[in-house]
Scaffold this motif. Structure first.
Motif, PDB file in Angstrom:
ATOM      1  N   ASP A  29       0.820  -1.207   0.000  1.00 27.89           N
ATOM      2  CA  ASP A  29       0.000   0.000   0.000  1.00 27.89           C
ATOM      3  C   ASP A  29       0.853   1.256   0.000  1.00 27.89           C
ATOM      4  O   ASP A  29       0.362   2.345  -0.182  1.00 27.89           O
ATOM      5  CB  ASP A  29      -0.962  -0.004   1.194  1.00 27.89           C
ATOM      6  N   ASN A  30       2.119   1.092   0.201  1.00 27.78           N
ATOM      7  CA  ASN A  30       2.974   2.272   0.201  1.00 27.78           C
ATOM      8  C   ASN A  30       4.230   1.988  -0.617  1.00 27.78           C
ATOM      9  O   ASN A  30       5.338   2.006  -0.094  1.00 27.78           O
ATOM     10  CB  ASN A  30       3.336   2.644   1.638  1.00 27.78           C
ATOM     11  N   PRO A  31       4.022   1.700  -1.871  1.00 31.15           N
ATOM     12  CA  PRO A  31       5.151   1.180  -2.662  1.00 31.15           C
ATOM     13  C   PRO A  31       6.282   2.170  -2.825  1.00 31.15           C
ATOM     14  O   PRO A  31       7.418   1.774  -3.023  1.00 31.15           O
ATOM     15  CB  PRO A  31       4.506   0.852  -3.990  1.00 31.15           C
ATOM     16  N   PHE A  32       5.974   3.438  -2.728  1.00 28.98           N
ATOM     17  CA  PHE A  32       7.049   4.371  -3.071  1.00 28.98           C
ATOM     18  C   PHE A  32       8.001   4.666  -1.947  1.00 28.98           C
ATOM     19  O   PHE A  32       8.920   5.450  -2.085  1.00 28.98           O
ATOM     20  CB  PHE A  32       6.483   5.637  -3.692  1.00 28.98           C
ATOM     21  N   SER A  33       7.778   3.985  -0.845  1.00 28.40           N
ATOM     22  CA  SER A  33       8.827   4.059   0.154  1.00 28.40           C
ATOM     23  C   SER A  33      10.079   3.386  -0.394  1.00 28.40           C
ATOM     24  O   SER A  33      11.186   3.693   0.019  1.00 28.40           O
ATOM     25  CB  SER A  33       8.373   3.399   1.446  1.00 28.40           C
ATOM     26  N   ILE A  34       9.896   2.473  -1.352  1.00 30.90           N
ATOM     27  CA  ILE A  34      11.066   1.873  -1.995  1.00 30.90           C
ATOM     28  C   ILE A  34      11.869   2.947  -2.710  1.00 30.90           C
ATOM     29  O   ILE A  34      13.081   3.015  -2.630  1.00 30.90           O
ATOM     30  CB  ILE A  34      10.651   0.846  -3.074  1.00 30.90           C
ATOM     31  N   MET A  35      11.139   3.770  -3.418  1.00 26.49           N
ATOM     32  CA  MET A  35      11.804   4.729  -4.287  1.00 26.49           C
ATOM     33  C   MET A  35      12.352   5.942  -3.530  1.00 26.49           C
ATOM     34  O   MET A  35      13.094   6.709  -4.081  1.00 26.49           O
ATOM     35  CB  MET A  35      10.814   5.228  -5.340  1.00 26.49           C
ATOM     36  N   SER A  36      11.922   6.108  -2.317  1.00 26.94           N
ATOM     37  CA  SER A  36      12.244   7.372  -1.684  1.00 26.94           C
ATOM     38  C   SER A  36      13.594   7.372  -0.976  1.00 26.94           C
ATOM     39  O   SER A  36      14.023   8.396  -0.488  1.00 26.94           O
ATOM     40  CB  SER A  36      11.147   7.759  -0.706  1.00 26.94           C
ATOM     41  N   SER A  37      14.238   6.260  -0.949  1.00 27.45           N
ATOM     42  CA  SER A  37      15.524   6.250  -0.259  1.00 27.45           C
ATOM     43  C   SER A  37      16.572   7.003  -1.058  1.00 27.45           C
ATOM     44  O   SER A  37      16.517   7.086  -2.286  1.00 27.45           O
ATOM     45  CB  SER A  37      15.988   4.818  -0.028  1.00 27.45           C
ATOM     46  N   GLN A  38      17.503   7.545  -0.352  1.00 23.71           N
ATOM     47  CA  GLN A  38      18.597   8.272  -0.991  1.00 23.71           C
ATOM     48  C   GLN A  38      19.351   7.347  -1.940  1.00 23.71           C
ATOM     49  O   GLN A  38      19.772   7.742  -3.021  1.00 23.71           O
ATOM     50  CB  GLN A  38      19.547   8.812   0.089  1.00 23.71           C
ATOM     51  N   GLN A  39      19.484   6.106  -1.520  1.00 26.37           N
ATOM     52  CA  GLN A  39      20.231   5.155  -2.351  1.00 26.37           C
ATOM     53  C   GLN A  39      19.580   4.962  -3.708  1.00 26.37           C
ATOM     54  O   GLN A  39      20.270   4.786  -4.707  1.00 26.37           O
ATOM     55  CB  GLN A  39      20.337   3.814  -1.628  1.00 26.37           C
ATOM     56  N   GLU A  40      18.266   4.996  -3.696  1.00 32.22           N
ATOM     57  CA  GLU A  40      17.559   4.835  -4.962  1.00 32.22           C
ATOM     58  C   GLU A  40      17.896   5.991  -5.907  1.00 32.22           C
ATOM     59  O   GLU A  40      18.143   5.785  -7.094  1.00 32.22           O
ATOM     60  CB  GLU A  40      16.049   4.793  -4.693  1.00 32.22           C
ATOM     61  N   THR A  41      17.936   7.174  -5.363  1.00 33.34           N
ATOM     62  CA  THR A  41      18.313   8.337  -6.176  1.00 33.34           C
ATOM     63  C   THR A  41      19.738   8.186  -6.683  1.00 33.34           C
ATOM     64  O   THR A  41      20.027   8.447  -7.853  1.00 33.34           O
ATOM     65  CB  THR A  41      18.239   9.632  -5.349  1.00 33.34           C
ATOM     66  N   ASP A  42      20.605   7.763  -5.802  1.00 30.34           N
ATOM     67  CA  ASP A  42      21.999   7.568  -6.209  1.00 30.34           C
ATOM     68  C   ASP A  42      22.093   6.563  -7.338  1.00 30.34           C
ATOM     69  O   ASP A  42      22.812   6.761  -8.314  1.00 30.34           O
ATOM     70  CB  ASP A  42      22.828   7.058  -5.022  1.00 30.34           C
ATOM     71  N   LEU A  43      21.351   5.485  -7.166  1.00 31.59           N
ATOM     72  CA  LEU A  43      21.375   4.420  -8.164  1.00 31.59           C
ATOM     73  C   LEU A  43      20.951   4.972  -9.514  1.00 31.59           C
ATOM     74  O   LEU A  43      21.620   4.745 -10.531  1.00 31.59           O
ATOM     75  CB  LEU A  43      20.420   3.312  -7.719  1.00 31.59           C
ATOM     76  N   LEU A  44      19.853   5.719  -9.519  1.00 30.84           N
ATOM     77  CA  LEU A  44      19.361   6.227 -10.794  1.00 30.84           C
ATOM     78  C   LEU A  44      20.307   7.262 -11.390  1.00 30.84           C
ATOM     79  O   LEU A  44      20.505   7.287 -12.601  1.00 30.84           O
ATOM     80  CB  LEU A  44      17.963   6.810 -10.607  1.00 30.84           C
ATOM     81  N   SER A  45      20.916   8.073 -10.555  1.00 32.51           N
ATOM     82  CA  SER A  45      21.845   9.050 -11.135  1.00 32.51           C
ATOM     83  C   SER A  45      23.117   8.341 -11.603  1.00 32.51           C
ATOM     84  O   SER A  45      23.779   8.787 -12.538  1.00 32.51           O
ATOM     85  CB  SER A  45      22.169  10.159 -10.139  1.00 32.51           C
ATOM     86  N   TYR A  46      23.427   7.220 -10.967  1.00 29.32           N
ATOM     87  CA  TYR A  46      24.524   6.394 -11.481  1.00 29.32           C
ATOM     88  C   TYR A  46      24.222   5.931 -12.897  1.00 29.32           C
ATOM     89  O   TYR A  46      25.055   6.052 -13.791  1.00 29.32           O
ATOM     90  CB  TYR A  46      24.747   5.192 -10.559  1.00 29.32           C
TER      91      TYR A  46
END
Lengths: 849, 168
Positions: free
Chosen positions: B9-26
């Motif tokens: 019910d709260n799937p975007f807690s996955i996406m909200s981590s700093q690591q996720e941002t790092d991964l995508l900018s990588y």
DNA sequence: GATGTGTAGCTCGAGCGT
DNA sequence: ACGCTCGAGCTACACATC
């Protein structure tokens, strides 16, 4: 005669020592720092002694010693032979080639009375490569020249022929050097069909560097040379083509005689190479050497999209840098394409070169005046707005420190499109760089700005057809500037609100201006409910203006202006019903404004009740309207409303699905976007639980022949799968097959989205990678089958490359977060097994792996 | 690192981590070179660069460093030797061996040294980059209908003036 | 059987960064 | 200016083809 005798004995000596003197000069000339002119001078002296019966005197009729000449030539060629088998880019051999050119240049000039007088012995041309060092120090060249002239003082005993008695014959008089040129060139041309690519390369290289040193050539020799180059430019070896192209580009471009082989003249051949040669370096040589003229210009511009980054860069740093006298010779659409490509290139060095080109020579062409430059660039043309904006931002970034502007009331009262455009981006750059002190003397107060907007709006509304666009543009730019102001001042906010409201009520206000208004009102408002109330009020006013009494509306000039491709279809024979049309346009405008508002809202519907009314009274009816445009815009608003309330969202999913299944393409697309947004927001399962159809809807859209729809689906699925909400091997396989499918090749959006998606998906997470590994083999089987029965006109990526790419995706070493060792081998291992199984079961069809 | 299973019910807690941002900018940086798609894709040399540091880092810094060091000192003079040998492409015009003209001008009757007309006419489009749509994580992190809002930090687009006043 | 064609791996050098 | 790195191009080899 004493002189004659001494000359003869000198000749005997020289001839006897030829086999050491010339090799020694070659030995010196090959050295890295050799001053080639020095050796050329010495060689010329030897040449004179060998070939003539008297000491050389300029302009004197040729008195040739053919035997001596033959000995000299033979020895020279014997030495030249030694470099012809030297591999490409061997420095010593390259130096000798330059030496040959230098010598030819020098010896030819010595025999030419015309050029001898001003003896500006030009350095031989470079070889057109980026790697060439300036081979000679110009000052030393001139010094040597002077020395020579002293040495060549004719001896007093010799009769001195008058300098001006010898008007050139129509046929050039034969000279020692012209004879030498013929011998050398004839010899070198023999090498053009040699088996060894190195020989062909060296021969072409010698020609390339020498052509401009040969003086006037016999017509037959020139023709022969040209034909040889025409052939070598089609050599199998790229390295040969590079030199041949280089040589060809040095020939007179004015020669327009076509090659009987393919009917192309020199210029056309060079353009052909520029566009179609597979070697980036061949293309590069042409970029560097092609003369800039209206015929070649578009092709040079096209090279700004060359696959080779260096070539792209050279377009900006070389071809169009200094050689272009006036950038206005480039047609405006090309000009903007060029700038867009340059400033948005993926390679930073290309961007840098493009920036330098604009900030350097191009601004200079406009007298270093930014306003003049903007005028010449025709920035008012909205088609190129994005590029204009980017360009000006880049420009001002470069100049922000040296530029100090002050915008006072007088400035704002006398705006031109260019000056307001400049002001907007100057402000933007100052804000981005936090240059507060410069900002202070530039930003108007909110009240003033509201007044200026009002002022220019009045001018706009009263304007003649000619100046209408002018004021419209200014108002738009003022809106943008308004987004940077401080909205703390109550009076200013009220003034701004009044102004914006007036503008919103203008019947034919462009759509993007409505968006500006929605933006600015969000700054004016106290909070979100306040904002919503403002917009709802305005919407009410718009409706009141249109609907209650339609007496003075004329649908044609009062309509809301949308992008050109949006054309409301009026059924046949409906024309008299202008009033109905205008009502519809009014509704559309309200919906659009509502859309912009909802895009900026965050509060849930319960906390922002004024939205409910608008939803029920306006949006829902629009969704059910028979007019497609209204349905679309209504659906868009409804989708946005679903963002604000989960239950509203979930409740409407079946309706959106229905729209995807049976709406027209544009409606399908909007509904599809909404579905993906809702999944992003509320989770895949929350949606799929109630409406399991979503999955099949996505499959259906992936296969749809509407490119936009395909692209939306791809991007949506990429989002949902990357965020790992949807884990679905079958869907992944569909995406993979779609990626390589011939019909998708042309769909850039899908291609580029998936080009990002697959590596990101597979390398971000081991589980994803395994998912890819599971479907890879069956996907490639399917793709190989497709490949095998491709139609004539269809293109597809070679299966070998497909398998390479898949191998890359499934390579565990590429994982960003390395998994524990257990899974490492387990990824491609099963794939290999599967491949073997497939091969065993059907050993007639095998893939390239 | 990604959490394998987040509450649905709260799937975007996955996406909200700093690591996720790092991964995508990588990926934004690494994939910016391969954006042009399969037609321009090239097989990268196996990432040995990443594996190279591994042997030194994974092993203890005691024994392995010792065993490999004997090779080290021997390498340095070799490098200089190599350089000297490589530069030795000078031509001896005085005493050098004669080059036979038939070696130079020898022809090959059968081998075709020129390309056919068909090989010469290739599609110019294959040498041009496609229109760059600048696909990046930006596209993946925004809503279709609200493109200005990122999925990551659903921050308020409208700043409440009331709270501004409160802050003071 | 010889010669052309395609590929894999290696080497060297151009071009970039410091 | 130096040194490093990545990539283009070269060689050698295997395979295909006449």
């Amino acid at each position: 005669m004493v002189n004659r005798q001494s000359f003869q004995s000198k000749k005997q000596q020289t001839l006897a020592s030829l086999s050491t003197s010339i090799p020694n000069l070659f030995n010196d000339a090959q050295q890295k720092n050799a001053v080639l002119t020095k050796q050329a001078v010495a060689l010329r002296k030897i040449q004179e002694t060998c070939c003539l019966n008297h000491p050389f005197v300029i302009g004197q009729p040729l008195d040739l010693d053919e035997q001596g000449e033959a000995a000299f030539n033979q020895e020279f060629l014997r030495n030249v032979n030694k470099i012809l088998l030297r591999r490409r880019r061997e420095a010593h051999a390259d130096n000798i080639v330059r030496f040959i050119a230098t010598f030819l240049n020098y010896t030819q000039k010595q025999d030419d009375p015309a050029s001898d007088r001003n003896k500006k012995n030009q350095a031989p041309p470079d070889d057109g490569h980026t790697d060439d060092q300036p081979s000679q120090d110009p000052s030393s060249t001139n010094e040597d020249q002077d020395d020579i002239n002293h040495e060549r003082q004719p001896s007093p005993a010799e009769p001195i022929p008058s300098q001006d008695d010898d008007p050139m014959d129509e046929d050039m008089p034969e000279t020692m050097s012209s004879r030498f040129v013929r011998v050398l060139m004839t010899y070198i041309l023999k090498g053009h069909t040699a088996k060894s690519q190195t020989v062909r390369l060296r021969c072409c290289q010698i020609i390339a560097l020498s052509v401009s040193c040969l003086g006037e050539l016999d017509e037959d020799l020139y023709q022969q040379l040209k034909m040889v180059l025409f052939e070598r430019v089609r050599d199998k070896e790229p390295s040969v083509r590079i030199q041949a192209a280089n040589a060809l580009s040095k020939l007179e471009i004015s020669d327009e005689e076509p090659d009987p082989f393919d009917q192309m003249n020199i210029s056309q051949k060079l353009i052909h190479l520029l566009r179609t040669d597979s070697s980036a370096e061949v293309r590069r040589v042409v970029i560097l050497n092609l003369e800039l003229n209206p015929t070649t210009l578009p092709h040079l511009i096209e090279r700004a999209r060359d696959t080779d980054a260096l070539n792209r860069r050279l377009v900006f740093s070389h071809a169009l840098h200094e050689h272009l006298d006036d950038f206005r010779t480039i047609p405006v659409p090309d000009l903007y394409r060029l700038i867009k490509w340059g400033l948005n290139d993926r390679d930073p060095s290309v961007r840098e070169a493009a920036t330098r080109m604009i900030t350097g020579p191009w601004i200079n062409q406009a007298g270093n005046n930014l306003l003049e430059f903007l005028e010449r660039m025709d920035v008012m043309d909205m088609v190129n707005m994005e590029t204009s904006e980017k360009m000006l931002t880049t420009l001002l970034e470069k100049r922000k420190d040296s530029l100090s502007l002050k915008f006072e009331d007088e400035f704002w009262q006398n705006l031109t499109p260019e000056s307001v455009f400049l002001a907007r981006f100057y402000i933007k750059v100052l804000i981005e760089n936090e240059m507060d002190d410069k900002l202070e003397v530039v930003l108007p107060e909110l009240t003033r700005l509201a007044f200026y907007i009002q002022h220019y709006n009045q001018l706009w509304q009263q304007a003649s057809h000619d100046s209408e666009a002018h004021y419209e543009f200014i108002v738009g730019q003022l809106f943008e500037i308004g987004k940077n102001l401080d909205y703390a001042d109550e009076v200013g906010r009220r003034k701004m609100y009044e102004t914006l409201k007036t503008l919103a009520l203008i019947p034919d206000i462009p759509e993007e201006y409505l968006e500006h208004i929605a933006d600015l009102l969000s700054l004016v408002a106290m909070d979100e409910p306040d904002y919503t109330r403002m917009i709802v009020d305005i919407i009410g006013d718009i409706q009141d203006a249109v609907e209650p009494d339609d007496t003075d509306f004329d649908g044609r000039n009062k309509r809301l202006r949308f992008d050109d491709d949006v054309v409301i279809k009026v059924e046949e024979g409906d024309e008299p019903d202008a009033a109905a049309l205008s009502i519809m346009y009014g509704r559309l405008k309200c919906l659009t404004l509502c859309k912009f508002m909802l895009q900026r809202c965050e509060l849930s519907l319960n906390n922002n009740t004024s939205i409910y009314g608008i939803l029920n009274d306006m949006v829902i009816p629009a969704v059910q309207n028979s007019e497609a445009l209204l349905r679309e815009e209504g659906l868009h608003c409804l989708g946005l409303a679903c963002h604000l309330d989960k239950s509203v969202g979930i409740h409407n999913v079946p309706m959106f699905i229905k729209c995807v299944q049976s709406g027209h393409d544009e409606l399908k697309n909007k509904a599809l976007m909404t579905l993906f947004d809702l999944i992003s927001k509320y989770g895949y399962h929350a949606i799929a639980e109630k409406s399991p159809d979503v999955r099949s809807v996505f499959e259906y859209c992936l296969d749809h022949d509407n490119e936009k729809l395909q692209a939306t689906t791809t991007e949506g699925l990429a989002k949902v799968m990357l965020s790992r909400q949807l884990k679905d091997d079958e869907m992944l396989k569909l995406l993979t097959v779609l990626y390589f499918f011939p019909t998708t090749m042309e769909n850039g959006s899908v291609q580029q989205c998936l080009t990002y998606f697959f590596p990101a998906y597979c390398h971000s997470n081991a589980e994803n990678q395994q998912s890819m590994a599971r479907i890879a083999v069956s996907a490639i089987q399917e793709l190989v089958d497709t490949y095998l029965d491709l139609q004539e006109d269809e293109k597809m990526i070679d299966p070998k490359r497909i398998s390479e790419m898949m191998a890359d995706w499934t390579d565990p070493r590429q994982l960003v977060v390395p998994e524990q060792q257990e899974t490492n081998k387990g990824v491609q291992g099963p794939m290999a097994l599967e491949v073997v199984q497939v091969l065993v079961t059907c050993n007639k069809n095998d893939d390239g792996k | 690192q990604l959490e394998p299973d987040e509450p649905q019910d709260n799937p975007f807690s996955i996406m909200s981590s700093q690591q996720e941002t790092d991964l995508l900018s990588y990926f934004d940086t690494t994939l910016s070179k391969t954006w042009a798609g399969p037609e321009h894709w090239k097989l990268r040399r196996a990432r040995r660069d990443i594996e190279k540091p591994e042997p030194s880092s994974t092993q203890d810094n005691t024994s392995v460093a010792e065993t490999e060091s004997p090779g080290g000192p021997g390498d340095a003079p070799e490098h200089t030797n190599k350089k000297k040998l490589q530069v030795d492409t000078a031509i001896d015009f005085l005493n050098g061996e004669e080059v036979r003209e038939e070696d130079i001008f020898g022809k090959n009757k059968r081998t075709n040294i020129t390309l056919t007309q068909q090989q010469m006419t290739r599609d110019p489009a294959t040498l041009l980059l496609p229109d760059d749509q600048h696909f990046s994580s930006k596209q993946l992190l925004r809503y279709f209908l609200k493109p200005k809002i990122t999925l990551l930090r659903p921050k308020k687009f409208l700043r409440s003036r009331q709270s501004d006043l409160d802050d003071l």
